[in-house]
Enzyme design. Sequence first.
Site, PDB file in Angstrom:
ATOM      1  N   GLY A  10       1.187 -10.258  -7.796  1.00 53.28           N
ATOM      2  CA  GLY A  10       0.036 -10.506  -6.588  1.00 53.28           C
ATOM      3  C   GLY A  10      -1.178 -10.943  -7.025  1.00 53.28           C
ATOM      4  N   LEU A  80       1.112  -5.269  -6.810  1.00 51.02           N
ATOM      5  CA  LEU A  80       0.294  -5.613  -5.546  1.00 51.02           C
ATOM      6  C   LEU A  80       1.100  -6.936  -4.698  1.00 51.02           C
ATOM      7  CD1 LEU A  80      -3.191  -5.953  -7.109  1.00 51.02           C
ATOM      8  CD2 LEU A  80      -1.855  -3.910  -6.482  1.00 51.02           C
ATOM      9  N   SER A 125       0.838   1.697   1.667  1.00 53.84           N
ATOM     10  CA  SER A 125      -0.033   1.480   2.825  1.00 53.84           C
ATOM     11  C   SER A 125      -0.147   2.416   3.790  1.00 53.84           C
ATOM     12  CB  SER A 125       0.474  -0.174   3.223  1.00 53.84           C
ATOM     13  OG  SER A 125      -0.146  -0.173   4.554  1.00 53.84           O
ATOM     14  N   GLU A 127       0.048   1.586   6.557  1.00 55.35           N
ATOM     15  CA  GLU A 127       0.944   1.168   7.708  1.00 55.35           C
ATOM     16  C   GLU A 127       2.091   2.254   7.674  1.00 55.35           C
ATOM     17  OE1 GLU A 127       1.447  -1.427  10.015  1.00 55.35           O
ATOM     18  OE2 GLU A 127      -0.579  -1.020  10.133  1.00 55.35           O
ATOM     19  N   TYR A 149       7.392  -4.454   8.144  1.00 52.27           N
ATOM     20  CA  TYR A 149       6.501  -4.236   6.961  1.00 52.27           C
ATOM     21  C   TYR A 149       6.266  -2.798   6.550  1.00 52.27           C
ATOM     22  CZ  TYR A 149       2.287  -4.052   4.247  1.00 52.27           C
ATOM     23  OH  TYR A 149       1.261  -3.530   3.280  1.00 52.27           O
ATOM     24  N   ARG A 184     -10.519 -12.019   2.106  1.00 54.00           N
ATOM     25  CA  ARG A 184      -9.507 -11.782   2.987  1.00 54.00           C
ATOM     26  C   ARG A 184      -8.586 -12.784   3.487  1.00 54.00           C
ATOM     27  NH1 ARG A 184      -5.287  -7.836   4.021  1.00 54.00           N
ATOM     28  NH2 ARG A 184      -5.955  -6.342   5.584  1.00 54.00           N
ATOM     29  N   ARG A 278       1.476  -7.245  19.460  1.00 54.19           N
ATOM     30  CA  ARG A 278       2.579  -6.821  18.449  1.00 54.19           C
ATOM     31  C   ARG A 278       3.702  -6.193  19.409  1.00 54.19           C
ATOM     32  NH1 ARG A 278      -0.700  -5.715  13.079  1.00 54.19           N
ATOM     33  NH2 ARG A 278      -1.817  -7.449  13.066  1.00 54.19           N
TER      34      ARG A 278
HETATM   35  P1  NAP Z   1      -2.138 -10.711  -0.101  1.00 53.64           P
HETATM   36  O1  NAP Z   1      -3.485 -11.104  -0.189  1.00 53.64           O
HETATM   37  O2  NAP Z   1      -1.590 -10.960   1.066  1.00 53.64           O
HETATM   38  O3  NAP Z   1      -1.596 -10.934  -1.495  1.00 53.64           O
HETATM   39  C1  NAP Z   1      -0.002 -10.791  -1.635  1.00 53.64           C
HETATM   40  C2  NAP Z   1       0.026 -11.382  -2.894  1.00 53.64           C
HETATM   41  O4  NAP Z   1       1.527 -11.296  -3.151  1.00 53.64           O
HETATM   42  C3  NAP Z   1      -0.116 -12.714  -3.229  1.00 53.64           C
HETATM   43  O5  NAP Z   1      -0.687 -12.974  -4.566  1.00 53.64           O
HETATM   44  C4  NAP Z   1       1.221 -13.439  -3.144  1.00 53.64           C
HETATM   45  O6  NAP Z   1       1.537 -14.624  -3.633  1.00 53.64           O
HETATM   46  C5  NAP Z   1       2.223 -12.407  -3.811  1.00 53.64           C
HETATM   47  N1  NAP Z   1       3.474 -12.819  -3.404  1.00 53.64           N
HETATM   48  C6  NAP Z   1       4.133 -12.766  -2.118  1.00 53.64           C
HETATM   49  N2  NAP Z   1       5.670 -12.882  -2.022  1.00 53.64           N
HETATM   50  C7  NAP Z   1       5.555 -12.743  -3.417  1.00 53.64           C
HETATM   51  C8  NAP Z   1       6.939 -12.902  -4.088  1.00 53.64           C
HETATM   52  N3  NAP Z   1       7.942 -13.126  -3.613  1.00 53.64           N
HETATM   53  N4  NAP Z   1       7.246 -12.844  -5.540  1.00 53.64           N
HETATM   54  C9  NAP Z   1       5.681 -12.820  -6.230  1.00 53.64           C
HETATM   55  N5  NAP Z   1       4.569 -12.655  -5.463  1.00 53.64           N
HETATM   56  C10 NAP Z   1       4.410 -12.712  -4.210  1.00 53.64           C
HETATM   57  O7  NAP Z   1      -2.168  -9.056  -0.099  1.00 53.64           O
HETATM   58  P2  NAP Z   1      -3.585  -8.015  -0.513  1.00 53.64           P
HETATM   59  O8  NAP Z   1      -4.297  -7.748   0.772  1.00 53.64           O
HETATM   60  O9  NAP Z   1      -4.190  -8.356  -1.846  1.00 53.64           O
HETATM   61  O10 NAP Z   1      -2.815  -6.701  -0.772  1.00 53.64           O
HETATM   62  C11 NAP Z   1      -2.147  -6.258  -2.081  1.00 53.64           C
HETATM   63  C12 NAP Z   1      -0.929  -5.298  -1.676  1.00 53.64           C
HETATM   64  O11 NAP Z   1      -1.696  -4.041  -1.325  1.00 53.64           O
HETATM   65  C13 NAP Z   1       0.227  -5.734  -0.863  1.00 53.64           C
HETATM   66  O12 NAP Z   1       1.196  -5.429  -1.366  1.00 53.64           O
HETATM   67  C14 NAP Z   1      -0.150  -5.385   0.415  1.00 53.64           C
HETATM   68  O13 NAP Z   1       0.799  -5.001   1.297  1.00 53.64           O
HETATM   69  C15 NAP Z   1      -0.831  -3.941   0.165  1.00 53.64           C
HETATM   70  N6  NAP Z   1      -1.719  -3.552   0.834  1.00 53.64           N
HETATM   71  C16 NAP Z   1      -2.694  -4.148   1.206  1.00 53.64           C
HETATM   72  C17 NAP Z   1      -3.831  -3.464   2.289  1.00 53.64           C
HETATM   73  C18 NAP Z   1      -5.083  -4.174   2.728  1.00 53.64           C
HETATM   74  O14 NAP Z   1      -5.716  -3.657   3.613  1.00 53.64           O
HETATM   75  N7  NAP Z   1      -5.379  -5.430   1.982  1.00 53.64           N
HETATM   76  C19 NAP Z   1      -3.650  -2.153   2.448  1.00 53.64           C
HETATM   77  C20 NAP Z   1      -2.477  -1.631   2.013  1.00 53.64           C
HETATM   78  C21 NAP Z   1      -1.613  -1.844   1.116  1.00 53.64           C
HETATM   79  P3  NAP Z   1       1.026 -16.233  -3.253  1.00 53.64           P
HETATM   80  O15 NAP Z   1      -0.501 -16.366  -3.214  1.00 53.64           O
HETATM   81  O16 NAP Z   1       2.108 -16.979  -3.979  1.00 53.64           O
HETATM   82  O17 NAP Z   1       1.594 -16.066  -1.646  1.00 53.64           O
HETATM   83  O1  F7E Z   2      -4.351  -6.236  12.122  1.00 51.20           O
HETATM   84  C1  F7E Z   2      -5.226  -6.216  15.866  1.00 51.20           C
HETATM   85  C2  F7E Z   2      -3.670  -5.843  15.414  1.00 51.20           C
HETATM   86  O2  F7E Z   2      -3.468  -7.926  10.795  1.00 51.20           O
HETATM   87  C3  F7E Z   2      -5.554  -5.038  12.536  1.00 51.20           C
HETATM   88  C4  F7E Z   2      -2.517  -5.408   6.111  1.00 51.20           C
HETATM   89  O3  F7E Z   2      -3.507  -5.757   4.962  1.00 51.20           O
HETATM   90  O4  F7E Z   2      -3.607  -3.648   6.607  1.00 51.20           O
HETATM   91  C5  F7E Z   2      -3.108  -4.656   7.249  1.00 51.20           C
HETATM   92  O5  F7E Z   2      -2.402  -4.472   8.358  1.00 51.20           O
HETATM   93  C6  F7E Z   2      -5.310  -4.700  13.963  1.00 51.20           C
HETATM   94  C7  F7E Z   2      -4.033  -4.577  14.462  1.00 51.20           C
HETATM   95  O6  F7E Z   2      -3.852  -5.758   9.762  1.00 51.20           O
HETATM   96  C8  F7E Z   2      -5.407  -9.415  16.256  1.00 51.20           C
HETATM   97  O7  F7E Z   2      -3.091  -5.576  16.666  1.00 51.20           O
HETATM   98  C9  F7E Z   2      -5.892  -7.853  17.342  1.00 51.20           C
HETATM   99  O8  F7E Z   2      -3.851  -3.532  15.433  1.00 51.20           O
HETATM  100  O9  F7E Z   2      -5.557  -7.346  10.213  1.00 51.20           O
HETATM  101  P1  F7E Z   2      -4.581  -6.875  10.561  1.00 51.20           P
HETATM  102  P2  F7E Z   2      -2.586  -4.624   9.851  1.00 51.20           P
HETATM  103  O10 F7E Z   2      -1.783  -4.995  10.631  1.00 51.20           O
HETATM  104  O11 F7E Z   2      -3.609  -3.252  10.052  1.00 51.20           O
HETATM  105  C10 F7E Z   2      -2.540  -2.752   6.176  1.00 51.20           C
HETATM  106  C11 F7E Z   2      -2.993  -1.147   5.563  1.00 51.20           C
HETATM  107  C12 F7E Z   2      -1.621  -3.290   5.447  1.00 51.20           C
HETATM  108  O12 F7E Z   2      -1.119  -2.654   4.507  1.00 51.20           O
HETATM  109  C13 F7E Z   2      -1.254  -4.754   5.551  1.00 51.20           C
HETATM  110  O13 F7E Z   2      -0.828  -5.472   4.251  1.00 51.20           O
HETATM  111  O14 F7E Z   2      -6.008  -5.674  14.500  1.00 51.20           O
HETATM  112  N1  F7E Z   2      -5.508  -7.514  16.255  1.00 51.20           N
HETATM  113  N2  F7E Z   2      -6.133  -9.260  17.390  1.00 51.20           N
HETATM  114  C14 F7E Z   2      -5.218  -8.692  15.423  1.00 51.20           C
HETATM  115  N3  F7E Z   2      -4.676  -8.796  14.431  1.00 51.20           N
HETATM  116  C15 F7E Z   2      -4.538 -10.019  13.785  1.00 51.20           C
HETATM  117  N4  F7E Z   2      -4.121 -10.187  12.585  1.00 51.20           N
HETATM  118  N5  F7E Z   2      -4.861 -11.012  14.542  1.00 51.20           N
HETATM  119  C16 F7E Z   2      -5.277 -10.861  15.753  1.00 51.20           C
HETATM  120  O15 F7E Z   2      -5.702 -11.977  16.543  1.00 51.20           O
END
Ligand code: NAP
Ligand code: F7E
Length: 323
Positions: A10, A80, A125, A127, A149, A184, A278
């Site tokens: 990732g 990741l 996460s 989530e 997810y 992001r 959602r």
């Molecule tokens: P992101 O920007 O969506 O990046 C996801 C990465 O996974 C990308 O590099 C993507 O590659 C790669 N990927 C997706 N499917 C794949 C596959 N089949 N094989 C290999 N690589 C694949 O996510 P992020 O925000 O950096 O988050 C990193 C990790 O932390 C994720 O596991 C996410 O679920 C977790 N997480 C994120 C948050 C948050 O708030 N950001 C919070 C808690 C946990 P491509 O570029 O090719 O699509």
């Molecule tokens: O939504 C509300 C939506 O898509 C946050 C991922 O990184 O964090 C992320 O998941 C909130 C939700 O993130 C829109 O309903 C309102 O309540 O930015 P989000 P997420 O679902 O919290 C967790 C920790 C991860 O692990 C995940 O990978 O915002 N919301 N209006 C909306 N959300 C989106 N996307 N778009 C809207 O228009």
Amino acid sequence: MAKKRALITGITGQDGSYLAELLISKGYDVYGMVRRASVERFDRISHIQDKITLVQGDLTDQSSLDSAVQSTRPDEVYNLAAQSFVPTSWNQPTLTGEVTGLGTTRVLEAVRKIRPEARFYQASSSEMFGKVRDVPQTEQTPFYPRSPYGVAKVYGHYITINYRESYNLFACSGILFNHESPRRGLEFVTRKITNGAAKIKLGLTKELRLGNLDAKRDWGYAGDYVEAMWLMLQQDAPDDFVVATGETHTVKEFVEAAFGCAGLDWEKYVVIDPRFIRPAEVELLIGDPAKAKKKLGWEPRVSFTELVKMMVEGDLKELEKGA
Ligand code: NAP
Ligand code: F7E
């Protein structure tokens, strides 16, 4: 002393790019796993591409993961990669399970078979807490995921613990709350808002369509959170940690702050669109990072207000450059 070697799955994602920068600054040899695409999208890592080595692999393909671990011989593996967008997980639930859930087992299997001495980090996460059982949420809070997810991440979390307990792997799971940055993805709500506000400010669009404005999230800065990942793998023993700010804000508060940074009144531009509501919502997330603070010495540095400002300014700059 030989340089430490880290493999990041990732690496093209938001966190992968910040973690790669951090590990480069610490003198690591950084290897990033990328999957094949018809057009390569390396925007987030183009500035460091000459400092890292990319290897091909996909979380759905065991032999490619085995090869990635075999060829890079990592001391640390950061898993990741994931299908990380919650709404997509309802449209593609089995793909999400394959990648985000079983993909974790495949990486763990590659480590177990080929490089069992490597330390392993799993991107768990907040989530997983879903319909929350405690406020704030800690490492002890029971899980109640509300999306495919979230369910897949619970599987990834427990398989990581199981491999630690079954095979004595140094496997850690970071339960990270939402973390954001100018890198992001545009579909996540924070970046959608800052990008939308910047576009409206520059006259490029007239409105921003959003879903549930009442959901509450504990938002931190991705650059701070990748430090916690690294710290987990530097401890004497593997463990699991909540990584959060301990503050929560509604989506509406984020909207107000972002439009405020752009000098706009949000109520004139934001339209509620049922398409973004959602099937099941996570209403309230707020993490307690006390264990990470005590054991890792980790604390977030960037505040909510600073984060919003950084993202709005980032979007304004990028859009002005492209204009
Ligand atoms: P992101 O920007 O969506 O990046 C996801 C990465 O996974 C990308 O590099 C993507 O590659 C790669 N990927 C997706 N499917 C794949 C596959 N089949 N094989 C290999 N690589 C694949 O996510 P992020 O925000 O950096 O988050 C990193 C990790 O932390 C994720 O596991 C996410 O679920 C977790 N997480 C994120 C948050 C948050 O708030 N950001 C919070 C808690 C946990 P491509 O570029 O090719 O699509
Ligand atoms: O939504 C509300 C939506 O898509 C946050 C991922 O990184 O964090 C992320 O998941 C909130 C939700 O993130 C829109 O309903 C309102 O309540 O930015 P989000 P997420 O679902 O919290 C967790 C920790 C991860 O692990 C995940 O990978 O915002 N919301 N209006 C909306 N959300 C989106 N996307 N778009 C809207 O228009």
